[in-house]
Write a protein that holds these residues in place. Structure first.
Motif, PDB file in Angstrom:
ATOM      1  N   ALA A  93       0.845  -1.209   0.000  1.00  0.00           N
ATOM      2  CA  ALA A  93       0.000   0.000   0.000  1.00  0.00           C
ATOM      3  C   ALA A  93       0.874   1.250   0.000  1.00  0.00           C
ATOM      4  N   SER A  96       2.057   2.263  -3.256  1.00  0.00           N
ATOM      5  CA  SER A  96       0.943   2.595  -4.175  1.00  0.00           C
ATOM      6  C   SER A  96       0.680   1.481  -5.182  1.00  0.00           C
ATOM      7  N   LEU A  98      -1.472  -1.036  -4.433  1.00  0.00           N
ATOM      8  CA  LEU A  98      -2.817  -1.551  -4.185  1.00  0.00           C
ATOM      9  C   LEU A  98      -3.861  -0.450  -4.275  1.00  0.00           C
ATOM     10  N   GLN A  99      -5.039  -0.855  -4.684  1.00  0.00           N
ATOM     11  CA  GLN A  99      -6.180   0.038  -4.774  1.00  0.00           C
ATOM     12  C   GLN A  99      -6.860   0.111  -3.398  1.00  0.00           C
ATOM     13  N   PRO A 100      -7.070   1.323  -2.830  1.00  0.00           N
ATOM     14  CA  PRO A 100      -7.817   1.374  -1.567  1.00  0.00           C
ATOM     15  C   PRO A 100      -9.247   0.890  -1.776  1.00  0.00           C
ATOM     16  N   THR A 122      -4.861  -1.975   7.209  1.00  0.00           N
ATOM     17  CA  THR A 122      -5.211  -0.561   7.079  1.00  0.00           C
ATOM     18  C   THR A 122      -3.948   0.285   7.078  1.00  0.00           C
ATOM     19  N   LYS A 126      -7.076   3.886   5.708  1.00  0.00           N
ATOM     20  CA  LYS A 126      -7.790   3.272   4.577  1.00  0.00           C
ATOM     21  C   LYS A 126      -7.543   1.766   4.537  1.00  0.00           C
ATOM     22  N   TYR A 128      -6.893  -1.533   2.645  1.00  0.00           N
ATOM     23  CA  TYR A 128      -6.299  -1.878   1.354  1.00  0.00           C
ATOM     24  C   TYR A 128      -6.474  -3.352   0.986  1.00  0.00           C
ATOM     25  N   ALA A 303      -7.184  -8.390  -2.285  1.00  0.00           N
ATOM     26  CA  ALA A 303      -6.788  -7.021  -2.616  1.00  0.00           C
ATOM     27  C   ALA A 303      -6.855  -6.826  -4.123  1.00  0.00           C
TER      28      ALA A 303
END
Length: 436
Positions: A93, A96, A98-100, A122, A126, A128, A303
C-alpha cells in the motif's frame, strides 16, 4: 428472409453483445481449503453479477507469493484480485501498488471486522485488503491418544510439556507420530512457525540496531529444540511438509499433535474430511515461561492491484467474498463449522457458530493475544509476529527457511544452519542499508 429469421438474428446479436460486454476477472489465490470452497460457491456471485466472469489461478502458497509479488512489482497486470497476507498489505500500500477499498458497498459493515485483523490491513486510515479469513495458531491434539497415555493437555501448555507428550504418544510402528510441524522452506511456511516459536524462546530476528541475532543462544535453543523434537517424534520427510501436508497427515490419524493455524480447526473437526474429527482437542500455542506464546497473527485477504483495469467489478467480488452474507452462504451449504473464521465480530457473537465450533473462543483469544507491535521478549525495531514487516524479509526469510529446512533434513547441523542464516541476513541487511 422471414420475420422469424430476423428475430433470431437480432436475439443472437443481443446475446453476443451481452457476452462481449461481460468482464472477466482474473483471481490469484492459494490452494487452501477455504479458497477451494469459495470457488465452488461462486454461482451465487454469478447469479448476482451476470456481467462478470471469473478466471481462477490457484497455486501452492510459496508459488503464489512469488508470482503475485513479481507481477505487482513489475506492474504486469495479470491479475485483478490478489490473495495476499498481512505481511504484504502495508508494504505494498505504501508503494501505491494496491487500490484502496473505498467502495465495498453500504451494507459491507467494515466496523464488524475484528480490530486486530483490520488494523493489519489498514494504512493511513484506509482499508487496502479485505480479510477472507483470519488466524492465529494453536495446538490441535488427539484426545484419545492423550487418554491412552494417561496425559491431560493444559489449556496453556509449555513447550516442555509438548515435547514430553509428543514422545509418549509416538508409535512409529503404527505410523502415529507425536507431533507434526512445518518443515517446508519458505518465509510463510517453516519460518512462520519457527519465528513465532522463537518469540516464545526469547529470540528475535534483529536487535534494535538491525543486527541479525541468529548467533545468539535463544535461536540455538529454538532450533535445537525443534530439530530434536521432530527427529524423535515427527513424521518422516518432515522437511517437505507445509500446512497442507500436515493437515492431510493429521486428518488421516497420523499426528498426535499439530501446532499450526487456527483456521485448520474446522477441517480437522469435520467428519466429512477428518478420520479423527470426534477425537480432536485444542489448546493455546505453547510458551517457555517468558511471557510470550508461540502464536502468530495472519489474515489471507483479497486485494486489488493498482494496475487492474476492472476495479469496479473487482470491488464487487471482494465485497461478496468477504461479506456477512458469504459467511451465511457457507453456513447454509456446508454448516456453521466451516464458516471462514477470524474476520468478523458478529461470527463470534453468533450462537449457532459457537455451538458448532468448539474452537471458536480459543481462536478469538489467540488472535487477540498476538501483538505485532511487541512480538518479542526483548525490544525490536520491527513490527510483525511471525514475520518482519520490511520489504527485504520475503527474500531473507525464505533463504533462512532453506537453511533451517536443511537442518531438519539432517543435511547440515543446527550450528551450520544458524551460522549461514547469520551471514546471509547480515549481508542482505547491509546491502539494503539497515546496517551502517
Amino acid at each position: 428472409m422471414t420475420l422469424r429469421t430476423i428475430l433470431l438474428g437480432a436475439c443472437s446479436a443481443l446475446a453476443f453483445a451481452g457476452m462481449a460486454s461481460a468482464e472477466t476477472l482474473t483471481i490469484a489465490t492459494v490452494n487452501n481449503g477455504d479458497m477451494i470452497r469459495m470457488q465452488k460457491l461462486t454461482d451465487d456471485f454469478k447469479a448476482k453479477n451476470p456481467d462478470i466472469d471469473l478466471e481462477w489461478v490457484t497455486l501452492e502458497e510459496n508459488v503464489l507469493r512469488q508470482k503475485v509479488t513479481t507481477d505487482i512489482a513489475t506492474k504486469g497486470g495479470q491479475y485483478d484480485v490478489l490473495t495476499i497476507g498481512t505481511y504484504e498489505v502495508p508494504i505494498w500500500a505504501k508503494q501505491s501498488w494496491l487500490q484502496p477499498l473505498d467502495n465495498l458497498g453500504a451494507d459491507y459493515d467494515a466496523d464488524d471486522l475484528l480490530p486486530a485483523i483490520r488494523s493489519g490491513l489498514t494504512v493511513d486510515g484506509k482499508l487496502y485488503a479485505a480479510p477472507f479469513y483470519g488466524e492465529s495458531s494453536m495446538v490441535m491434539y488427539r484426545k484419545d491418544l492423550f487418554d491412552a497415555a494417561g496425559l491431560k493437555m493444559p489449556d496453556a501448555p509449555t513447550w516442555d510439556f509438548i515435547a514430553d507428550a509428543a514422545k509418549k504418544i509416538t508409535d512409529k510402528d503404527k505410523e502415529i507420530y507425536g507431533i507434526c510441524l512445518r518443515g517446508k522452506a519458505g518465509w510463510g511456511e517453516n519460518m512462520a512457525f519457527l519465528t513465532a516459536m522463537s518469540n516464545s524462546f526469547g529470540a528475535r530476528w534483529f536487535d534494535e540496531s538491525w543486527k541479525p541475532q541468529f548467533d545468539q543462544p535463544e535461536w540455538k535453543d529454538t532450533l535445537t529444540f525443534y530439530v530434536d523434537l521432530m527427529k524423535e517424534a515427527g513424521p518422516p520427510g518432515a522437511s517437505s511438509n507445509g500446512f497442507n501436508e500436515n493437515l492431510a497427515l493429521f486428518q488421516t490419524g497420523k499426528c498426535g499433535m499439530w501446532i499450526d493455524a487456527t483456521v485448520a480447526a474446522s477441517f480437522v473437526s469435520n467428519p466429512k474430511e477428518s478420520k479423527v474429527a470426534d477425537k480432536v482437542g485444542f489448546a493455546l500455542a505453547p510458551d517457555k515461561g517468558l511471557g510470550k506464546r508461540g502464536n502468530w497473527l495472519w489474515a489471507w485477504s483479497l486485494a486489488i492491484p493498482a494496475s487492474s483495469q476492472k476495479v469496479e467489478a473487482a470491488e464487487k467480488f471482494v465485497a461478496w467474498a468477504t461479506s456477512k452474507d458469504y459467511t451465511k452462504l457457507v453456513a447454509e451449504k456446508e454448516g456453521w463449522l466451516n464458516a471462514p473464521p477470524g474476520t468478523r465480530t458478529s461470527l463470534y457473537e453468533n450462537a449457532e457458530y459457537q455451538k458448532a465450533a468448539a474452537f471458536a473462543k480459543m481462536t478469538l483469544d489467540s488472535i487477540n493475544a498476538a501483538d505485532p507491535t511487541k512480538p518479542t521478549v526483548k525490544p525490536v525495531p520491527y513490527v510483525g509476529v511471525q514475520f518482519v514487516a520490511i520489504p527485504e524479509f520475503q527474500g531473507i526469510g525464505t533463504a533462512v527457511g532453506q537453511q533451517f529446512s536443511a537442518a531438519l533434513a539432517g543435511q547440515v547441523s543446527v550450528d551450520q544452519a544458524l551460522q549461514s542464516a547469520q551471514q546471509l541476513t547480515t549481508r542482505e541487511m547491509t546491502k539494503a542499508g539497515y546496517i551502517k
